[in-house]
Motif scaffolding. Structure first.
Motif, short mmCIF file in Angstrom:
data_model
loop_
_atom_site.label_atom_id
_atom_site.label_comp_id
_atom_site.label_asym_id
_atom_site.label_seq_id
_atom_site.Cartn_x
_atom_site.Cartn_y
_atom_site.Cartn_z
N HIS A 71 6.53 10.32 -7.31
CA HIS A 71 6.39 11.86 -6.04
C HIS A 71 5.30 11.45 -5.91
O HIS A 71 4.83 12.01 -4.58
CB HIS A 71 7.36 12.91 -6.88
CG HIS A 71 6.94 13.74 -5.69
ND1 HIS A 71 8.10 15.06 -6.62
CD2 HIS A 71 7.50 14.05 -4.62
CE1 HIS A 71 7.75 15.83 -5.15
NE2 HIS A 71 7.18 15.80 -4.33
N ALA A 72 4.18 12.46 -7.06
CA ALA A 72 2.38 12.79 -6.51
C ALA A 72 2.01 11.73 -6.60
O ALA A 72 0.82 11.88 -6.28
CB ALA A 72 2.93 13.60 -8.13
N ALA A 73 1.57 10.68 -6.93
CA ALA A 73 1.12 9.80 -7.22
C ALA A 73 1.02 8.25 -6.13
O ALA A 73 1.02 7.30 -7.03
CB ALA A 73 0.40 9.20 -8.79
N HIS A 74 2.00 8.53 -5.16
CA HIS A 74 1.49 6.93 -4.47
C HIS A 74 0.76 6.46 -4.73
O HIS A 74 0.80 5.15 -4.54
CB HIS A 74 2.85 7.07 -3.43
CG HIS A 74 4.13 7.76 -3.24
ND1 HIS A 74 5.48 7.57 -4.43
CD2 HIS A 74 4.75 9.15 -2.54
CE1 HIS A 74 6.29 7.78 -4.55
NE2 HIS A 74 6.09 8.71 -2.76
N ASP A 75 -0.69 6.89 -3.50
CA ASP A 75 -2.14 5.72 -3.59
C ASP A 75 -1.90 5.90 -4.56
O ASP A 75 -3.49 4.25 -4.86
CB ASP A 75 -2.54 7.45 -2.64
CG ASP A 75 -1.88 7.36 -1.60
OD1 ASP A 75 -1.03 6.99 -1.00
OD2 ASP A 75 -2.49 8.52 -1.04
N GLU A 76 -1.90 6.05 -6.16
CA GLU A 76 -2.42 5.71 -6.83
C GLU A 76 -1.85 4.25 -7.80
O GLU A 76 -2.64 3.69 -8.53
CB GLU A 76 -2.75 6.47 -8.21
CG GLU A 76 -3.49 7.69 -7.72
CD GLU A 76 -3.40 8.64 -9.40
OE1 GLU A 76 -3.05 7.85 -10.21
OE2 GLU A 76 -3.30 9.93 -9.31
N VAL A 77 -1.11 3.83 -6.95
CA VAL A 77 -0.22 2.73 -7.73
C VAL A 77 -1.42 1.10 -6.39
O VAL A 77 -1.23 1.51 -5.69
CB VAL A 77 1.14 2.21 -6.67
CG1 VAL A 77 1.41 0.93 -7.45
CG2 VAL A 77 1.54 3.25 -7.68
#
Length: 247
Positions: A71-77
């Protein structure tokens, strides 16, 4: 035995008391309990635990079905991890995409669209209608599942037309949503399932848990033939002397 890896961002549960009250050990642990109850071989992985967000080559090679909650950290994958998961899905690994993971990098990659939608948090009733009752994912489910408090997701849901649509939701505020979407990508099967907001106890609902177990059975790789690609020798005897080619 089907091997299931449950992947969870595991940020909300550590940062919000409201979420921790519902899922004190993390959403992934509740989901692991769901699948262990179905007799599957289950492991968990989270965004911040271990190398490659817990999704190393060895872990994915040992996974038949991967479930994804974010949810909150899609871009951190990291993109290289997304590439790895994408390749495994095309090779035949099943993927269950849950609730807000519609915005995950891997789901958007597989869909080729924005995967955008309407949303509202108002703790409103959702009625999840079974629109394909003969589908294996709907086995054991009544005509509808009613959830008393949910986050609303509304159309338009910017995804390709599903190969099969198993569930459609209606919300007390008036919206509808395609909530149970089945896709094939390469040799893999992908199921998007909408229910599961972090501040509502959705994953404790017995009907929701049954759908998730059914989805694992549906998405798990079968025993069919492995397709071969590229230049092929003839099956029947033919004259192969004409080799005009620029390859």
């Amino acid at each position: 035995m089907v091997r299931v890896t449950v992947w969870n961002e595991f940020r909300h549960e550590r940062e919000s008391d409201d979420v921790a009250d519902v899922y004190p050990d993390g959403i992934h642990e509740v989901l692991a309990d769901v699948f262990e109850g179905g007799g599957y071989d289950v492991r968990t992985a989270t965004l911040d635990a271990g190398p490659d967000h817990g999704l190393t080559e060895d872990v994915l090679a040992d996974t038949d079905v991967l479930t994804w909650w974010g949810h909150a950290a899609h871009d951190e994958v990291r993109d290289e991890v997304v590439d790895r998961v994408h390749e495994r899905v095309l090779d035949g690994m099943g993927l269950l995409v849950l609730h807000s993971a519609h915005y995950s990098k891997i789901f958007k990659r597989l869909m080729g669209t924005s995967c955008s939608l309407k949303w509202r948090e108002a703790a409103e009733t959702e009625r999840l209608w079974t629109v394909e009752p003969g589908h294996p994912i709907a086995e054991g489910i009544d005509e509808f599942i009613e959830l008393e408090e949910t986050e609303m997701y509304g159309e338009r849901f910017d995804v390709p037309r599903p190969d099969s649509l198993v569930f459609t939701s209606w919300f007390a505020g008036g919206e509808v949503f395609r909530s149970g979407c089945c896709y094939r990508r390469g040799n893999g099967r992908v199921f998007y399932f909408r229910p599961g907001h972090e501040t509502y106890p959705i994953y404790y609902d017995e009907d929701v848990r049954q759908v998730l177990r059914n989805a694992v059975e549906w998405a798990a790789p079968g025993d069919g033939p492995t397709p071969e690609f590229g230049n092929a020798d003839p099956i029947e005897e033919i004259d192969t002397s004409d080799d005009r080619t620029i390859h």
